[in-house]
Write an enzyme that holds these catalytic residues in place. Structure first.
Site, PDB file in Angstrom:
ATOM      1  N   ASN A  59      -3.428   0.259  23.256  1.00 39.55           N
ATOM      2  CA  ASN A  59      -3.397   1.608  22.673  1.00 39.55           C
ATOM      3  C   ASN A  59      -1.965   2.118  22.643  1.00 39.55           C
ATOM      4  OD1 ASN A  59      -4.432   4.192  21.785  1.00 39.55           O
ATOM      5  ND2 ASN A  59      -4.082   4.954  23.859  1.00 39.55           N
ATOM      6  N   HIS A  80       0.230   5.662  22.794  1.00 40.17           N
ATOM      7  CA  HIS A  80       0.034   7.044  23.231  1.00 40.17           C
ATOM      8  C   HIS A  80       1.375   7.791  23.159  1.00 40.17           C
ATOM      9  CE1 HIS A  80      -1.945  10.300  25.357  1.00 40.17           C
ATOM     10  NE2 HIS A  80      -0.839  10.421  26.071  1.00 40.17           N
TER      11      HIS A  80
END
Ligand code: GAR
Length: 190
Positions: free
Chosen positions: A108, A110
């Protein structure tokens, strides 16, 4: 053989596009084999069409439960032979169903220097806090929200109070850092 990526997104999809472009022009020895979007009508859907990337676009509500939605996503990822899943502005928490099937293969991006400012409003929270050093983190995804092992980070200084400006600066960094990091991970896997 080229590695096969799935990119998950919920919104604009500029990170999706950065990854798809890098695949298309050979900077990444990979192919975006599937784009998954949980928000029908999001701008990322048109981007995927432009790049000829097959997509699965559906609201989890249509499936009755998050588990049923994720089972369909897994079925499609298995069929597409996905090696690595890249969350790119996918604003939904991944459940154990997906983690059990693809855990250890999901990353991911972020928009903060984790572990600071987890959650959906990282940039706004950081600006409200008055930080002077911002940054981007790429991490493995596990059951802890924004809590998996960090793979890469890049920081930048900003002394102001405009979240839009921070987003703009941060996104340029994201596009480069995501491609570099995927490249590194795929080369390590060979
Ligand atoms: C990116 O800035 C990403 O860091 C953020 O969503 C944006 C998506 O932009 N993700 C999160 O906030 C996850 N908690 P994009 O749709 O243009 O790639």
């Amino acid at each position: 053989m080229k590695k096969r990526l799935a990119v998950f997104a919920s919104g604009s999809g500029t990170n999706f596009e950065a990854i798809a472009r890098a695949c298309a022009d050979g900077r990444l020895d990979a192919e975006v084999a599937l784009m998954v979007c949980d928000k029908p009508g999001a701008a990322v859907v048109a981007r995927a069409e432009r790049f000829g990337v097959p997509s699965f676009v559906a609201s989890p509500k249509e499936f009755g439960s998050k588990a049923a939605f994720e089972q369909e996503v897994i079925r499609r990822m298995d069929a597409a032979g996905i090696d690595l899943v890249c969350l790119a502005g996918y604003m939904r928490i991944i459940s154990d169903v997906l983690l059990d099937a693809y855990g250890g293969r999901i990353i991911n991006i972020h928009p903060s220097l984790l572990p600071a400012f987890k959650g959906a409003h990282a940039v706004e929270d950081a600006v409200a806090y008055g930080v002077k050093v911002y940054g981007i983190t790429i991490h493995w995804v596990n059951a802890d929200l924004d809590g998996g092992k960090i793979i890469a980070q890049r920081a930048f200084e900003y002394d102001g109070n405009d979240p839009e400006e921070v987003h703009r600066i941060g996104q340029k960094i994201e596009h480069a850092l995501y491609v570099e990091t995927i490249d590194k991970l795929l080369k390590e896997k060979k």
